[in-house]
Design a protein around this motif. Structure first.
Motif, short mmCIF file in Angstrom:
data_model
loop_
_atom_site.label_atom_id
_atom_site.label_comp_id
_atom_site.label_asym_id
_atom_site.label_seq_id
_atom_site.Cartn_x
_atom_site.Cartn_y
_atom_site.Cartn_z
N VAL A 33 6.46 -4.63 -3.80
CA VAL A 33 6.06 -3.23 -3.85
C VAL A 33 4.78 -2.99 -3.05
O VAL A 33 3.96 -3.87 -2.88
N SER A 34 4.64 -1.76 -2.59
CA SER A 34 3.42 -1.31 -1.92
C SER A 34 2.45 -0.81 -2.98
O SER A 34 2.84 -0.13 -3.93
N HIS A 35 1.17 -1.13 -2.82
CA HIS A 35 0.16 -0.65 -3.76
C HIS A 35 0.02 0.87 -3.72
O HIS A 35 -0.34 1.49 -4.71
N ARG A 36 0.28 1.46 -2.57
CA ARG A 36 0.12 2.90 -2.40
C ARG A 36 1.36 3.68 -2.82
O ARG A 36 1.31 4.89 -2.90
N GLY A 37 2.48 3.01 -3.03
CA GLY A 37 3.72 3.71 -3.36
C GLY A 37 4.41 4.30 -2.15
O GLY A 37 5.34 5.08 -2.28
N THR A 46 0.32 -4.79 -0.11
CA THR A 46 1.49 -5.24 -0.86
C THR A 46 1.11 -6.37 -1.81
O THR A 46 0.00 -6.87 -1.78
N ASP A 47 2.06 -6.76 -2.63
CA ASP A 47 1.92 -7.94 -3.47
C ASP A 47 2.72 -9.10 -2.88
O ASP A 47 3.21 -9.96 -3.58
N CYS A 48 2.88 -9.08 -1.57
CA CYS A 48 3.64 -10.11 -0.87
C CYS A 48 2.77 -10.70 0.24
O CYS A 48 2.44 -10.02 1.20
#
Length: 54
Positions: A33-37, A46-48
């Motif tokens: 997922v993107s931190h910003r949505g 991201t968490d990647c």
């Protein structure tokens, strides 16, 4: 029955139910997922850690 392991997926979160010995992941799929949505532009959004912008 043995779990399938995703080739090339490294996981340091050893308290995750999908974590397997050797830092391997046995999840059926991966969700990133993107931190910003919204669309990510950098790995830091991201968490990647293997994120590369296309």
């Amino acid at each position: 029955m043995a779990k399938d392991i995703l080739d090339g997926v490294i996981c340091d979160v050893n308290n995750c139910v999908y974590w397997e010995e050797g830092n391997r992941c046995s999840a059926d799929e991966i969700l990133i997922v993107s931190h910003r949505g919204t669309k990510a532009s950098t790995v830091e959004e991201t968490d990647c850690q293997t994120f590369e912008r296309s």
